[in-house]
Write a protein that holds these residues in place. Structure first.
Motif, mmCIF file in Angstrom:
data_model
loop_
_atom_site.group_PDB
_atom_site.id
_atom_site.type_symbol
_atom_site.label_atom_id
_atom_site.label_comp_id
_atom_site.label_asym_id
_atom_site.label_seq_id
_atom_site.Cartn_x
_atom_site.Cartn_y
_atom_site.Cartn_z
ATOM 1 N N THR A 166 63.151 -54.083 -5.981
ATOM 2 C CA THR A 166 62.530 -53.116 -5.084
ATOM 3 C C THR A 166 62.967 -51.700 -5.420
ATOM 4 O OG1 THR A 166 62.436 -52.441 -2.755
ATOM 5 C CG2 THR A 166 64.439 -53.528 -3.481
ATOM 6 N N ALA A 167 62.196 -50.733 -4.894
ATOM 7 C CA ALA A 167 62.569 -49.322 -5.010
ATOM 8 C C ALA A 167 63.482 -48.887 -3.870
ATOM 9 C CB ALA A 167 61.317 -48.453 -5.028
ATOM 10 N N ASP A 168 63.750 -49.793 -2.936
ATOM 11 C CA ASP A 168 64.637 -49.471 -1.815
ATOM 12 C C ASP A 168 66.088 -49.642 -2.253
ATOM 13 O OD1 ASP A 168 65.576 -48.838 0.691
ATOM 14 O OD2 ASP A 168 65.336 -50.880 1.470
ATOM 15 N N THR A 169 66.536 -48.740 -3.122
ATOM 16 C CA THR A 169 67.899 -48.780 -3.663
ATOM 17 C C THR A 169 68.725 -47.642 -3.061
ATOM 18 O OG1 THR A 169 67.318 -47.340 -5.520
ATOM 19 C CG2 THR A 169 67.022 -49.719 -5.835
ATOM 20 N N ALA A 170 70.035 -47.728 -3.242
ATOM 21 C CA ALA A 170 70.922 -46.675 -2.733
ATOM 22 C C ALA A 170 70.559 -45.327 -3.344
ATOM 23 C CB ALA A 170 72.371 -47.028 -3.049
ATOM 24 N N GLU A 171 70.251 -45.308 -4.634
ATOM 25 C CA GLU A 171 69.920 -44.049 -5.312
ATOM 26 C C GLU A 171 68.682 -43.395 -4.697
ATOM 27 O OE1 GLU A 171 71.789 -46.705 -8.544
ATOM 28 O OE2 GLU A 171 70.557 -46.922 -6.753
ATOM 29 N N ASN A 172 67.632 -44.188 -4.491
ATOM 30 C CA ASN A 172 66.396 -43.624 -3.941
ATOM 31 C C ASN A 172 66.560 -43.221 -2.480
ATOM 32 O OD1 ASN A 172 64.895 -43.864 -6.329
ATOM 33 N ND2 ASN A 172 64.439 -46.008 -5.904
ATOM 34 N N ARG A 173 67.367 -43.953 -1.740
ATOM 35 C CA ARG A 173 67.605 -43.578 -0.349
ATOM 36 C C ARG A 173 68.294 -42.218 -0.257
ATOM 37 N NH1 ARG A 173 69.832 -48.856 3.023
ATOM 38 N NH2 ARG A 173 67.966 -50.144 2.861
ATOM 39 N N ILE A 174 69.257 -41.993 -1.134
ATOM 40 C CA ILE A 174 69.989 -40.720 -1.123
ATOM 41 C C ILE A 174 69.061 -39.567 -1.479
ATOM 42 C CG2 ILE A 174 71.801 -39.411 -2.303
ATOM 43 C CD1 ILE A 174 73.368 -42.060 -2.481
ATOM 44 N N LEU A 175 68.240 -39.744 -2.516
ATOM 45 C CA LEU A 175 67.327 -38.672 -2.915
ATOM 46 C C LEU A 175 66.315 -38.381 -1.812
ATOM 47 C CD1 LEU A 175 66.607 -39.376 -6.693
ATOM 48 C CD2 LEU A 175 68.399 -37.993 -5.639
ATOM 49 N N ARG A 176 65.782 -39.427 -1.178
ATOM 50 C CA ARG A 176 64.819 -39.210 -0.096
ATOM 51 C C ARG A 176 65.482 -38.469 1.067
ATOM 52 N NH1 ARG A 176 61.143 -43.537 3.459
ATOM 53 N NH2 ARG A 176 60.796 -42.062 5.180
ATOM 54 N N ALA A 177 66.679 -38.885 1.436
ATOM 55 C CA ALA A 177 67.370 -38.243 2.556
ATOM 56 C C ALA A 177 67.655 -36.770 2.269
ATOM 57 C CB ALA A 177 68.667 -38.987 2.856
ATOM 58 N N ALA A 178 68.019 -36.447 1.020
ATOM 59 C CA ALA A 178 68.283 -35.048 0.666
ATOM 60 C C ALA A 178 67.012 -34.223 0.769
ATOM 61 C CB ALA A 178 68.871 -34.966 -0.741
ATOM 62 N N ALA A 179 65.896 -34.765 0.295
ATOM 63 C CA ALA A 179 64.626 -34.041 0.398
ATOM 64 C C ALA A 179 64.263 -33.799 1.858
ATOM 65 C CB ALA A 179 63.528 -34.831 -0.311
ATOM 66 N N GLU A 180 64.434 -34.805 2.696
ATOM 67 C CA GLU A 180 64.113 -34.644 4.108
ATOM 68 C C GLU A 180 65.051 -33.655 4.793
ATOM 69 O OE1 GLU A 180 62.228 -39.096 4.879
ATOM 70 O OE2 GLU A 180 64.318 -38.686 5.402
ATOM 71 N N ARG A 181 66.307 -33.671 4.395
ATOM 72 C CA ARG A 181 67.269 -32.729 4.956
ATOM 73 C C ARG A 181 66.886 -31.296 4.619
ATOM 74 N NH1 ARG A 181 71.053 -31.536 8.756
ATOM 75 N NH2 ARG A 181 72.782 -30.356 7.913
ATOM 76 N N LEU A 182 66.523 -31.064 3.374
ATOM 77 C CA LEU A 182 66.162 -29.714 2.944
ATOM 78 C C LEU A 182 64.879 -29.239 3.613
ATOM 79 C CD1 LEU A 182 67.041 -30.118 -0.820
ATOM 80 C CD2 LEU A 182 68.160 -28.562 0.770
ATOM 81 N N LEU A 183 63.974 -30.146 3.883
ATOM 82 C CA LEU A 183 62.725 -29.766 4.546
ATOM 83 C C LEU A 183 62.964 -29.255 5.966
ATOM 84 C CD1 LEU A 183 60.340 -32.612 3.323
ATOM 85 C CD2 LEU A 183 60.087 -30.163 2.874
ATOM 86 N N ARG A 184 64.102 -29.604 6.555
ATOM 87 C CA ARG A 184 64.409 -29.157 7.917
ATOM 88 C C ARG A 184 65.171 -27.831 7.948
ATOM 89 N NH1 ARG A 184 66.120 -34.631 8.523
ATOM 90 N NH2 ARG A 184 68.307 -33.936 8.693
ATOM 91 N N LEU A 185 65.592 -27.345 6.789
ATOM 92 C CA LEU A 185 66.420 -26.138 6.768
ATOM 93 C C LEU A 185 65.557 -24.883 6.861
ATOM 94 C CD1 LEU A 185 69.085 -26.924 4.023
ATOM 95 C CD2 LEU A 185 69.263 -27.209 6.488
ATOM 96 N N PRO A 186 66.103 -23.830 7.483
ATOM 97 C CA PRO A 186 65.369 -22.561 7.514
ATOM 98 C C PRO A 186 65.448 -21.849 6.176
ATOM 99 C CG PRO A 186 67.521 -22.327 8.551
ATOM 100 C CD PRO A 186 67.378 -23.785 8.220
ATOM 101 N N GLY A 187 64.394 -21.136 5.848
ATOM 102 C CA GLY A 187 64.416 -20.305 4.654
ATOM 103 C C GLY A 187 63.959 -20.965 3.379
#
Length: 413
Positions: A166-187
């Motif tokens: 599956t693509a549900d690996t630790a590596e992909n989870r971390i990258l997805r979470a970082a992208a989502e985190r950055l999308l919430r940041l101002p600026g």
């Protein structure tokens, strides 16, 4: 949404702010000071310290804190400490691309998105993951104990476990979470935001991380080598360098954003670069090495770096990094006392202080009444300056020279 721009250790700025929001901001610790403005009723004086980045502050305020150090140099320091083995300083593959942005959050978002895009260029990494589930058909191995406990022996459904590709690996989870985190940041600029949203879609098969839980663990390997730079940057976004400040108390106001502590960035760069240079000389380096100042073991000390022999048994020298500029007279007494305490406890002939900038060339102070040095000489406290305005290669070269000085102690009788 109102926005206020501060500068690292810059002058205080008067900002209209509700009393509760001002007190929350003062208690958060993200600024050097936040106090009511005596000259303007309803305003607060905000002064930035060593933390740089952007946060959503109480009252709908967005705080942007600009660093004194150029952003590309800041990310060089961060990148080197995250992964020195990738030769961040002279390899296009290892360089953190901050684009044309001169602010921390836009540069970070751009850098992470570009790294994620490079990691996914050959497709989303897949791997095997153990899955336990209730199924209508038998797949893999039946969990007999779970079948009896949950189903009382009846079938279907069947409690099974199997390895899923599956693509549900630790590596992909971390990258997805970082992208989502950055999308919430101002600026984050619109063009970068759109690219981050596209990367999140590419990683949609990876489950989102639960806020508050530890990051999933991954191991560097040949299979995930193209992911590793992106993963280390993503972890920097998700770990302590991007805190959420939630003061305690009734109905607390949250402060959410991304902040880099320049004290920590500088300290990590200095100690990691010295550790790598010492390793080349057959020595070991212990970072944040815990000791006690007193015989009762009640006063803790934690030097930034202790250089030891290859077997780790014998301490050779101690180093402390200081993200500050020396005073005009060149004497920072508190720092010298601290370095002397480290050398005394470890019974070392010398200690080293590395400053982010200095007004005088490298020198040392020999301590009266101490005899830890060779030949009965006093303990020497060496002061070094690391000018962050220099080119990255020169910064690393300076630290390699300091490592050579530390290694030379091992050759003294």
């Amino acid at each position: 949404m109102p926005e206020v721009t501060l500068r690292e250790y810059g002058p205080a700025v008067s900002v209209p702010l509700a009393a509760e929001a001002g007190r929350t901001l003062a208690a958060s610790g993200i600024l050097q000071s936040a106090t009511p403005d005596p000259a303007v009723n309803g305003n607060w004086l905000l002064r930035a310290g060593s933390r740089v980045g952007a946060v959503h502050a109480p009252g709908g305020l967005v705080l942007r804190i600009l660093p004194k150090t150029p952003v590309d140099r800041l990310f060089f320091l961060l990148g080197f400490s995250l992964d020195p083995a990738r030769a961040w300083r002279d390899s296009a593959e290892g360089t953190i691309d901050t684009g044309t942005y001169n602010d921390v959050v836009p540069a970070l978002a751009h850098a992470v998105e570009r790294r994620i895009d490079a990691a996914l260029r050959q497709g989303v990494l897949q791997g095997y993951r153990q899955v336990e589930e209730s199924a209508l058909v038998v797949r893999g191995r039946v969990l007999e104990s779970e079948q009896i406990r949950r189903r009382f022996g009846r079938t279907p459904p069947v409690e099974v476990t199997y390895d899923a590709y599956t693509a549900d690996t630790a590596e992909n989870r971390i990258l997805r979470a970082a992208a989502e985190r950055l999308l919430r940041l101002p600026g984050v600029p619109g063009v970068v935001r759109r690219r981050l949203a596209r990367q999140r879609v590419r990683l949609a098969d990876a489950l989102p991380l639960v806020r508050g839980q530890e990051l999933p663990r991954w191991q560097p390997s040949r299979l995930n080598s193209r992911y590793q730079t992106a993963l280390r940057l993503a972890e920097a976004v998700l770990r302590g360098v991007s805190p959420e400040h939630r003061p305690t108390g009734p109905d607390p106001l949250s402060i959410d954003g991304f902040l880099l502590d320049m004290n920590k960035v500088f300290e990590d760069f200095v100690t990691v670069a010295l550790r790598e240079a010492l390793r080349e000389r057959g020595l070991t380096a212990y970072l944040q090495d815990p000791h006690h100042l007193d015989t009762a073991g009640k006063v803790k000390i934690r030097p930034d770096l202790v250089a030891r022999t290859g077997d780790g048994r014998t301490a050779l020298a101690v180093v402390d990094a200081k993200y500050k500029v020396e005073k005009p007279d060149g004497l920072l007494n508190a720092d010298l006392y601290q370095a002397l305490a480290y050398a005394t406890v470890l019974r070392l002939p010398e200690a080293h202080l590395v400053y982010a900038a200095g007004r005088q060339p490298e020198r040392f102070h020999e301590i009266r009444g101490s005899t830890a040095g060779p030949g009965g000489r006093g303990i020497r406290l060496h002061l070094h300056s690391l000018d962050l305005a220099r080119e990255p290669a020169r910064l690393v070269s300076t630290l390699r020279e300091i490592a050579g000085r530390l290694a030379a102690v091992a050759l003294q009788p």
